[in-house]
Design a protein around this motif. Structure first.
Motif, mmCIF file in Angstrom:
data_model
loop_
_atom_site.group_PDB
_atom_site.id
_atom_site.type_symbol
_atom_site.label_atom_id
_atom_site.label_comp_id
_atom_site.label_asym_id
_atom_site.label_seq_id
_atom_site.Cartn_x
_atom_site.Cartn_y
_atom_site.Cartn_z
ATOM 1 N N PHE A 50 -53.996 6.208 22.452
ATOM 2 C CA PHE A 50 -53.404 7.394 23.076
ATOM 3 C C PHE A 50 -52.496 8.092 22.077
ATOM 4 N N THR A 51 -52.311 9.378 22.318
ATOM 5 C CA THR A 51 -51.465 10.197 21.455
ATOM 6 C C THR A 51 -50.360 10.833 22.293
ATOM 7 N N ILE A 52 -49.141 10.732 21.793
ATOM 8 C CA ILE A 52 -47.978 11.381 22.386
ATOM 9 C C ILE A 52 -47.510 12.422 21.379
ATOM 10 N N GLY A 74 -57.590 19.803 30.499
ATOM 11 C CA GLY A 74 -57.252 19.524 29.100
ATOM 12 C C GLY A 74 -57.447 18.067 28.744
ATOM 13 N N PHE A 75 -56.740 17.628 27.716
ATOM 14 C CA PHE A 75 -56.840 16.254 27.236
ATOM 15 C C PHE A 75 -55.780 15.340 27.832
ATOM 16 N N GLN A 76 -54.771 15.912 28.522
ATOM 17 C CA GLN A 76 -53.694 15.093 29.047
ATOM 18 C C GLN A 76 -54.165 14.217 30.211
ATOM 19 N N TYR A 77 -53.569 12.999 30.259
ATOM 20 C CA TYR A 77 -53.892 12.029 31.303
ATOM 21 C C TYR A 77 -52.630 11.325 31.768
ATOM 22 N N GLU A 99 -45.547 1.435 18.796
ATOM 23 C CA GLU A 99 -44.415 0.681 19.333
ATOM 24 C C GLU A 99 -43.518 1.495 20.258
ATOM 25 N N TYR A 100 -44.125 2.373 21.054
ATOM 26 C CA TYR A 100 -43.371 3.127 22.057
ATOM 27 C C TYR A 100 -42.765 2.210 23.113
ATOM 28 N N PHE A 101 -43.504 1.158 23.486
ATOM 29 C CA PHE A 101 -43.104 0.324 24.620
ATOM 30 C C PHE A 101 -41.867 -0.517 24.326
ATOM 31 N N ASP A 117 -50.682 12.851 25.887
ATOM 32 C CA ASP A 117 -51.211 14.169 25.544
ATOM 33 C C ASP A 117 -52.713 14.141 25.313
ATOM 34 N N ARG A 118 -53.215 12.985 24.908
ATOM 35 C CA ARG A 118 -54.668 12.833 24.818
ATOM 36 C C ARG A 118 -55.021 11.370 24.623
ATOM 37 N N ILE A 119 -56.237 11.072 25.014
ATOM 38 C CA ILE A 119 -56.825 9.775 24.729
ATOM 39 C C ILE A 119 -57.579 9.941 23.416
ATOM 40 N N SER A 120 -57.272 9.084 22.470
ATOM 41 C CA SER A 120 -57.869 9.166 21.140
ATOM 42 C C SER A 120 -59.032 8.186 21.045
ATOM 43 N N ILE A 121 -60.110 8.650 20.468
ATOM 44 C CA ILE A 121 -61.315 7.843 20.344
ATOM 45 C C ILE A 121 -61.753 7.810 18.889
#
Length: 129
Positions: A50-52, A74-77, A99-101, A117-121
């Motif tokens: 995921f991307t923030i 959009g790409f947000q989830y 390491e956001y968590f 902001d998006r799921i990265s693949i």
């Protein structure tokens, strides 16, 4: 996390937009690495993250749900699932590579909702899975 995914849809206008099915969950993401041509209906090894882009906000939820909910077109989830030290299990496991968590130790082991902001693949070569 690495998975085998079935390509369900390719966007004809946005080259990086791809809809996948993984572990029974269908979602649309942003394919930032794709070293070969992909086709609808075929199965490929992928790495999912995921991307923030701005600020990450995580909040506890009490329903114990695991789901991916797309926000508009959009790409947000919204990712909803069980938060671990280095991942969130939404039915599909997303690893916390940035390491956001670590900023949310009180939510580890609880069900949470977070907006990404998006799921990265990343499409992988078969020998990388």
């Amino acid at each position: 996390m690495k998975y085998w995914a079935v390509v369900k849809r390719l966007d004809p206008h946005i080259e990086e937009e791809v809809t996948l099915e993984v572990e029974g969950f269908e979602f649309t993401g942003f394919a930032f690495i794709c070293p070969y041509e992909i086709e609808v209906g075929r199965r490929y090894p992928v790495s999912i993250g995921f991307t923030i882009l701005d600020e990450l906000i995580i909040r506890e939820i009490y329903e114990g749900r695991q789901e991916l909910e797309r926000i508009d077109e959009g790409f947000q989830y919204y990712l909803r699932g069980l938060l671990q030290v280095d991942s969130i299990d939404t039915g599909v496991v997303f690893t916390d590579e940035d390491e956001y968590f670590a900023d949310y130790p009180d939510l580890i082991g609880k069900y949470v909702e977070m907006k990404v902001d998006r799921i990265s693949i990343e499409f992988l070569k078969e020998d990388n899975i």
